[in-house]
Design a protein around this motif. Sequence first.
Motif, PDB file in Angstrom:
ATOM      1  N   SER A 271       0.839  -1.201   0.000  1.00 41.55           N
ATOM      2  CA  SER A 271       0.000   0.000   0.000  1.00 41.55           C
ATOM      3  C   SER A 271       0.873   1.250   0.000  1.00 41.55           C
ATOM      4  O   SER A 271       0.459   2.312  -0.464  1.00 41.55           O
ATOM      5  N   GLY A 272       2.094   1.122   0.505  1.00 43.95           N
ATOM      6  CA  GLY A 272       3.031   2.235   0.449  1.00 43.95           C
ATOM      7  C   GLY A 272       3.418   2.539  -0.998  1.00 43.95           C
ATOM      8  O   GLY A 272       3.477   3.701  -1.416  1.00 43.95           O
ATOM      9  N   ILE A 273       3.670   1.489  -1.764  1.00 47.99           N
ATOM     10  CA  ILE A 273       3.992   1.658  -3.181  1.00 47.99           C
ATOM     11  C   ILE A 273       2.835   2.338  -3.902  1.00 47.99           C
ATOM     12  O   ILE A 273       3.003   3.329  -4.621  1.00 47.99           O
ATOM     13  N   ALA A 274       1.649   1.786  -3.695  1.00 54.14           N
ATOM     14  CA  ALA A 274       0.469   2.304  -4.392  1.00 54.14           C
ATOM     15  C   ALA A 274       0.231   3.777  -4.049  1.00 54.14           C
ATOM     16  O   ALA A 274      -0.036   4.605  -4.937  1.00 54.14           O
ATOM     17  N   ALA A 275       0.345   4.084  -2.767  1.00 58.91           N
ATOM     18  CA  ALA A 275       0.089   5.463  -2.342  1.00 58.91           C
ATOM     19  C   ALA A 275       1.103   6.421  -2.959  1.00 58.91           C
ATOM     20  O   ALA A 275       0.742   7.503  -3.453  1.00 58.91           O
TER      21      ALA A 275
ATOM     22  N   ALA B 147       6.834   3.327   4.222  1.00 58.86           N
ATOM     23  CA  ALA B 147       7.912   4.219   3.808  1.00 58.86           C
ATOM     24  C   ALA B 147       8.857   3.492   2.844  1.00 58.86           C
ATOM     25  O   ALA B 147       9.309   4.057   1.842  1.00 58.86           O
ATOM     26  N   ALA B 148       9.106   2.221   3.142  1.00 58.05           N
ATOM     27  CA  ALA B 148       9.938   1.423   2.232  1.00 58.05           C
ATOM     28  C   ALA B 148       9.252   1.308   0.878  1.00 58.05           C
ATOM     29  O   ALA B 148       9.898   1.365  -0.175  1.00 58.05           O
TER      30      ALA B 148
ATOM     31  N   LEU C 180      12.699  -1.276  10.740  1.00 54.81           N
ATOM     32  CA  LEU C 180      13.013  -1.640   9.369  1.00 54.81           C
ATOM     33  C   LEU C 180      13.973  -0.642   8.750  1.00 54.81           C
ATOM     34  O   LEU C 180      14.754  -0.974   7.858  1.00 54.81           O
ATOM     35  N   ALA C 181      13.932   0.591   9.239  1.00 55.30           N
ATOM     36  CA  ALA C 181      14.757   1.650   8.657  1.00 55.30           C
ATOM     37  C   ALA C 181      16.226   1.253   8.636  1.00 55.30           C
ATOM     38  O   ALA C 181      16.973   1.657   7.755  1.00 55.30           O
ATOM     39  N   GLN C 182      16.613   0.421   9.599  1.00 55.45           N
ATOM     40  CA  GLN C 182      17.997  -0.037   9.635  1.00 55.45           C
ATOM     41  C   GLN C 182      18.379  -0.818   8.399  1.00 55.45           C
ATOM     42  O   GLN C 182      19.534  -0.906   8.023  1.00 55.45           O
TER      43      GLN C 182
ATOM     44  N   LEU D 245      11.897 -10.880   4.113  1.00 55.61           N
ATOM     45  CA  LEU D 245      12.322  -9.506   3.916  1.00 55.61           C
ATOM     46  C   LEU D 245      12.380  -9.165   2.439  1.00 55.61           C
ATOM     47  O   LEU D 245      12.215  -8.011   2.048  1.00 55.61           O
ATOM     48  N   ALA D 246      12.593 -10.176   1.599  1.00 56.14           N
ATOM     49  CA  ALA D 246      12.734  -9.945   0.161  1.00 56.14           C
ATOM     50  C   ALA D 246      11.542  -9.171  -0.389  1.00 56.14           C
ATOM     51  O   ALA D 246      11.660  -8.397  -1.328  1.00 56.14           O
ATOM     52  N   GLN D 247      10.391  -9.373   0.254  1.00 53.43           N
ATOM     53  CA  GLN D 247       9.185  -8.658  -0.172  1.00 53.43           C
ATOM     54  C   GLN D 247       9.349  -7.145  -0.035  1.00 53.43           C
ATOM     55  O   GLN D 247       8.714  -6.377  -0.733  1.00 53.43           O
ATOM     56  N   VAL D 248      10.146  -6.753   0.901  1.00 51.90           N
ATOM     57  CA  VAL D 248      10.212  -5.344   1.256  1.00 51.90           C
ATOM     58  C   VAL D 248      11.467  -4.683   0.696  1.00 51.90           C
ATOM     59  O   VAL D 248      11.624  -3.476   0.752  1.00 51.90           O
ATOM     60  N   VAL D 249      12.367  -5.481   0.186  1.00 49.52           N
ATOM     61  CA  VAL D 249      13.633  -4.922  -0.260  1.00 49.52           C
ATOM     62  C   VAL D 249      13.665  -4.746  -1.773  1.00 49.52           C
ATOM     63  O   VAL D 249      13.318  -5.651  -2.504  1.00 49.52           O
TER      64      VAL D 249
END
Lengths: 359, 359
Positions: free
Chosen positions: A252-256, A278-279, A306-308, B306-310
């Motif tokens: 949903s972050g991508i879509a937004a 944010a990712a 996750l920011a790390q 994590l691969a989903q988010v990276v």
Amino acid sequence: MVSKAERETHDRDTNLPPGCGALVRMTRATIKDVSRIAGVSIKTVSRVLNKERYVSEDMRKKVEEAVARLNYHPSLAARTLAGRRSFQIGLVHDNPNPYYIFNMQAGVGLRCREANFRMIIQPCDIASPGLVDDIGALIDQAQLDGIIMTPPVTDVGTALAELFRRKIPVVRVQPGTDLTATSAVYIDNVQAADDMTAHLVSLGHRRIGLVTGHANYFASGQRLTGYRQALQRAGIGFDAALVHPGQFDFRSGIAAAKALLALPEPPTAIFASSDEMAAGVLTAAHRMGISVPDQLSVAGFDDTDLAQVVWPALTTIRQPIRDLGYAAADLLLEFGETIERRQLPHELIVRGSTAAPKG
Amino acid sequence: MVSKAERETHDRDTNLPPGCGALVRMTRATIKDVSRIAGVSIKTVSRVLNKERYVSEDMRKKVEEAVARLNYHPSLAARTLAGRRSFQIGLVHDNPNPYYIFNMQAGVGLRCREANFRMIIQPCDIASPGLVDDIGALIDQAQLDGIIMTPPVTDVGTALAELFRRKIPVVRVQPGTDLTATSAVYIDNVQAADDMTAHLVSLGHRRIGLVTGHANYFASGQRLTGYRQALQRAGIGFDAALVHPGQFDFRSGIAAAKALLALPEPPTAIFASSDEMAAGVLTAAHRMGISVPDQLSVAGFDDTDLAQVVWPALTTIRQPIRDLGYAAADLLLEFGETIERRQLPHELIVRGSTAAPKG
DNA sequence: TTGTAAGCGTTATCAA
DNA sequence: TTGATAACGCTTACAA
């Protein structure tokens, strides 16, 4: 290492129900054994174990020696049955976020360990009609001494009512409704979102996009409120087109971000209500050939650390999830039914990636 | 003399007006209440609850009605004290990976729910001298019916010996030592790493870097073995310079990639033994101006989804953590002390990002 | 300050 | 197929 031969296969009771027939226990030292070895009465052993007053040093020594010698550990079942307490509290959650749950458990677990309490994890489904019964059954079966709830279970009225009916101490983490109905621990979400928005404004951004969170969570609305509040204070008009709904997750972050960046007048900064979103914003920006932070600043709530792991680093609001858990357990163990509230500080973590708008 | 429970039951049965109840101290229904309402003996109620044989349909019906009417839930404490089982199993772990623990808990929890068992989570510290005592105390106090362990606790000899001494059923997830000493569930790590390496070879890569995992985990060595095995089969000589130690985390992935990419003859592909490290590799590559996948292919073990988010997506070996948990609980509940092993399939997930080497 | 005895709510044993 | 009764290991109330 212990050889296979040392291991005995014990009897199986054919009368047991299927699915659990294979598990049978063996005997251990009891309080009686301790009292015999120590040469004192059972009650005296109990006194020592429970750290009651009026026990002579002499007796205490004897008991403690016997306990150590027998490697005795009191049966929780017996203590629960005989006493008023079970030394167990429940952690009820319906949250798909591993980081959140992990840290919450770590915090609650730490405090429980200190108090020699046990934590029972109860995942649940707030959409299920059996929710209330499930929680009730848990409390009854385990005779829980208290309950900690996390969003969004915190705001299910029927569940709350059931807990009140049972008069069981409750601590809610970041509740959205009936704020004073139970003890609670929380951060000021409104202020946190305000802080972040103000930070972006201070960098010179005037068009700041917001990706909101899942509708089930009150935090979503609170963060929107903080965003609006900071804009207003800065004299920036609210533009509904810059607010896009999300659901806390990557997709949903991508879509937004796609939608926001495709606007006729796109934002120079995007503030996502979770770090996974944010990712997603970063990913969308990259796919669209928009460079971060040169052309777009990205900020988020650091729900999950996750920011790390995400490149480039985000500027985030850090929530002390683990501390919230610890505080929740602390409230439960220290104050019980007495209603107590505790606010924890959030933290604005500015990383190198946030920049002033270009052009 | 009328007991509290009887009074409470009476109040419910006589349909008191709301509000009166507030004055009556809340008491839970007991098996005695059920037996009275159903008009049968306590033992018969117990039989129905435990699904024992030799209960007539007639009795069962009556009991079930009474149970529903009183919203009765048996006391676990009493059952544990009186019976041979506690309906509780322990999940012992020392793992800092939230995804892993979350999914493991989800799997174990699901199977427990089905069997009406409870899962006790016990985080621990394999470096602590108190480890063995902690586990022993847990088993004694809660009278656990069984234990599930995850790496790296699985391979602590002293802890294993203690469990054997207590003759408690144990299931280990992905054990590294004494493979046949206890029941176990696992994937074939060697084969998985072999699969991935072979995949990279099939794309034309000849210089494939490997970032190994934390030394505490046998999986690290197994993955190295699979890597070497695939290289050998492909007739590619093993180059120790291409193997860099990591610790499963993001930072060590960055460091390893930096070192590997700075080699005189750098690899055209890097295979990281965890996805966090793979994310680190991506980050390092980006910082060094090396484009993925054009100049470098990146692959990893998908320990944490994590691969989903990276971005960009990685080619990964997916481990079914949740299924491993479910299977572990299943082994415990179905077979108890009988030693049983179950291998689960891993999955090679090829995403668009893996490419043939350039030049 | 210490001890005695009566439960707590279930299951196990054995008899009916 | 059912039921009475004795455990189970501890805490609580009360007595000494």
